[in-house]
Design a protein around this motif. Structure first.
Motif, PDB file in Angstrom:
ATOM      1  N   ILE A  24      38.531  21.813   8.154  1.00 24.75           N
ATOM      2  CA  ILE A  24      37.441  22.108   9.098  1.00 24.75           C
ATOM      3  C   ILE A  24      36.626  23.278   8.579  1.00 24.75           C
ATOM      4  O   ILE A  24      35.391  23.234   8.560  1.00 24.75           O
ATOM      5  CB  ILE A  24      37.994  22.375  10.512  1.00 24.75           C
ATOM      6  CG1 ILE A  24      38.481  21.057  11.123  1.00 24.75           C
ATOM      7  CG2 ILE A  24      36.934  23.024  11.391  1.00 24.75           C
ATOM      8  CD1 ILE A  24      39.173  21.205  12.454  1.00 24.75           C
ATOM      9  N   TRP A  25      37.275  24.362   8.132  1.00 24.28           N
ATOM     10  CA  TRP A  25      36.547  25.522   7.603  1.00 24.28           C
ATOM     11  C   TRP A  25      35.803  25.178   6.318  1.00 24.28           C
ATOM     12  O   TRP A  25      34.658  25.581   6.131  1.00 24.28           O
ATOM     13  CB  TRP A  25      37.488  26.715   7.388  1.00 24.28           C
ATOM     14  CG  TRP A  25      37.703  27.456   8.667  1.00 24.28           C
ATOM     15  CD1 TRP A  25      38.779  27.357   9.488  1.00 24.28           C
ATOM     16  CD2 TRP A  25      36.804  28.372   9.289  1.00 24.28           C
ATOM     17  NE1 TRP A  25      38.598  28.160  10.576  1.00 24.28           N
ATOM     18  CE2 TRP A  25      37.403  28.804  10.481  1.00 24.28           C
ATOM     19  CE3 TRP A  25      35.553  28.877   8.951  1.00 24.28           C
ATOM     20  CZ2 TRP A  25      36.792  29.712  11.340  1.00 24.28           C
ATOM     21  CZ3 TRP A  25      34.949  29.782   9.805  1.00 24.28           C
ATOM     22  CH2 TRP A  25      35.562  30.188  10.980  1.00 24.28           C
ATOM     23  N   ILE A  26      36.431  24.404   5.437  1.00 18.21           N
ATOM     24  CA  ILE A  26      35.765  24.012   4.196  1.00 18.21           C
ATOM     25  C   ILE A  26      34.526  23.181   4.508  1.00 18.21           C
ATOM     26  O   ILE A  26      33.477  23.368   3.897  1.00 18.21           O
ATOM     27  CB  ILE A  26      36.729  23.259   3.256  1.00 18.21           C
ATOM     28  CG1 ILE A  26      37.778  24.225   2.706  1.00 18.21           C
ATOM     29  CG2 ILE A  26      35.968  22.578   2.117  1.00 18.21           C
ATOM     30  CD1 ILE A  26      38.904  23.554   1.943  1.00 18.21           C
ATOM     31  N   ASP A  27      34.634  22.272   5.481  1.00 18.81           N
ATOM     32  CA  ASP A  27      33.480  21.461   5.868  1.00 18.81           C
ATOM     33  C   ASP A  27      32.335  22.322   6.396  1.00 18.81           C
ATOM     34  O   ASP A  27      31.170  21.969   6.257  1.00 18.81           O
ATOM     35  CB  ASP A  27      33.867  20.430   6.926  1.00 18.81           C
ATOM     36  CG  ASP A  27      34.663  19.266   6.370  1.00 18.81           C
ATOM     37  OD1 ASP A  27      34.650  19.082   5.139  1.00 18.81           O
ATOM     38  OD2 ASP A  27      35.280  18.547   7.161  1.00 18.81           O
ATOM     39  N   GLN A  28      32.668  23.445   7.011  1.00 19.47           N
ATOM     40  CA  GLN A  28      31.633  24.314   7.563  1.00 19.47           C
ATOM     41  C   GLN A  28      30.999  25.212   6.507  1.00 19.47           C
ATOM     42  O   GLN A  28      29.819  25.525   6.589  1.00 19.47           O
ATOM     43  CB  GLN A  28      32.211  25.193   8.681  1.00 19.47           C
ATOM     44  CG  GLN A  28      32.854  24.423   9.807  1.00 19.47           C
ATOM     45  CD  GLN A  28      31.962  23.344  10.384  1.00 19.47           C
ATOM     46  OE1 GLN A  28      30.825  23.593  10.739  1.00 19.47           O
ATOM     47  NE2 GLN A  28      32.474  22.139  10.469  1.00 19.47           N
ATOM     48  N   LEU A  54      29.461  33.839   5.268  1.00 20.26           N
ATOM     49  CA  LEU A  54      30.393  32.711   5.373  1.00 20.26           C
ATOM     50  C   LEU A  54      31.139  32.718   6.704  1.00 20.26           C
ATOM     51  O   LEU A  54      31.228  31.694   7.384  1.00 20.26           O
ATOM     52  CB  LEU A  54      31.399  32.733   4.223  1.00 20.26           C
ATOM     53  CG  LEU A  54      30.868  32.360   2.850  1.00 20.26           C
ATOM     54  CD1 LEU A  54      31.963  32.529   1.803  1.00 20.26           C
ATOM     55  CD2 LEU A  54      30.349  30.942   2.842  1.00 20.26           C
ATOM     56  N   ILE A  55      31.664  33.876   7.087  1.00 19.27           N
ATOM     57  CA  ILE A  55      32.455  33.962   8.321  1.00 19.27           C
ATOM     58  C   ILE A  55      31.580  33.750   9.557  1.00 19.27           C
ATOM     59  O   ILE A  55      31.904  32.938  10.429  1.00 19.27           O
ATOM     60  CB  ILE A  55      33.199  35.308   8.383  1.00 19.27           C
ATOM     61  CG1 ILE A  55      34.271  35.349   7.296  1.00 19.27           C
ATOM     62  CG2 ILE A  55      33.817  35.524   9.766  1.00 19.27           C
ATOM     63  CD1 ILE A  55      34.910  36.702   7.096  1.00 19.27           C
ATOM     64  N   HIS A  61      28.669  27.825  13.545  1.00 19.59           N
ATOM     65  CA  HIS A  61      28.622  26.359  13.458  1.00 19.59           C
ATOM     66  C   HIS A  61      29.716  25.734  14.319  1.00 19.59           C
ATOM     67  O   HIS A  61      29.464  24.801  15.087  1.00 19.59           O
ATOM     68  CB  HIS A  61      28.778  25.937  11.997  1.00 19.59           C
ATOM     69  CG  HIS A  61      28.442  24.504  11.762  1.00 19.59           C
ATOM     70  ND1 HIS A  61      27.642  24.099  10.737  1.00 19.59           N
ATOM     71  CD2 HIS A  61      28.790  23.378  12.407  1.00 19.59           C
ATOM     72  CE1 HIS A  61      27.521  22.779  10.765  1.00 19.59           C
ATOM     73  NE2 HIS A  61      28.221  22.334  11.772  1.00 19.59           N
ATOM     74  N   LEU A  62      30.933  26.262  14.218  1.00 16.26           N
ATOM     75  CA  LEU A  62      32.036  25.731  15.027  1.00 16.26           C
ATOM     76  C   LEU A  62      31.785  25.954  16.511  1.00 16.26           C
ATOM     77  O   LEU A  62      32.073  25.089  17.344  1.00 16.26           O
ATOM     78  CB  LEU A  62      33.353  26.371  14.605  1.00 16.26           C
ATOM     79  CG  LEU A  62      33.890  25.932  13.246  1.00 16.26           C
ATOM     80  CD1 LEU A  62      35.059  26.813  12.831  1.00 16.26           C
ATOM     81  CD2 LEU A  62      34.308  24.479  13.272  1.00 16.26           C
ATOM     82  N   GLY A  63      31.256  27.132  16.862  1.00 18.20           N
ATOM     83  CA  GLY A  63      30.967  27.426  18.265  1.00 18.20           C
ATOM     84  C   GLY A  63      29.911  26.501  18.848  1.00 18.20           C
ATOM     85  O   GLY A  63      30.059  25.998  19.969  1.00 18.20           O
ATOM     86  N   VAL A  64      28.846  26.267  18.103  1.00 15.79           N
ATOM     87  CA  VAL A  64      27.788  25.361  18.562  1.00 15.79           C
ATOM     88  C   VAL A  64      28.332  23.939  18.683  1.00 15.79           C
ATOM     89  O   VAL A  64      28.038  23.240  19.667  1.00 15.79           O
ATOM     90  CB  VAL A  64      26.562  25.416  17.627  1.00 15.79           C
ATOM     91  CG1 VAL A  64      25.576  24.303  17.940  1.00 15.79           C
ATOM     92  CG2 VAL A  64      25.882  26.773  17.741  1.00 15.79           C
TER      93      VAL A  64
END
Length: 78
Positions: A24-28, A54-55, A61-64
């Motif tokens: 998931i993090w790599i995709d973001q 990056l962070i 992105h994850l939050g949205v």
């Protein structure tokens, strides 16, 4: 994506094992890395600034994505 295909993870899906959050993090961050490389042509960035981008970028992105899921505008939760 190349590694995910080798692990037989279908497009648009994440791993269901211990690798789930890693992917998931790599995709973001993959697109963020591209943006940072582009910015480096125009703006000198320290490694701390790059890490911050990056962070914060991945977290935003994850939050949205989560908000869109809760608003029923996105199908998968991530």
């Amino acid at each position: 994506s190349f590694i995910k295909r080798r692990l037989e993870i279908r497009e648009g899906k994440t791993a269901e094992n211990g690798w789930k959050w890693t992917f998931i993090w790599i995709d973001q961050i993959d697109s963020l890395i591209g943006c940072i490389i582009f910015l480096l042509f125009f703006i000198p960035l320290s490694w701390q600034q790059m890490l911050g981008i990056l962070i914060l970028g991945a977290g935003t992105h994850l939050g949205v994505n989560r908000l869109l899921y809760w608003a029923k505008l996105r199908k998968n939760r991530m």
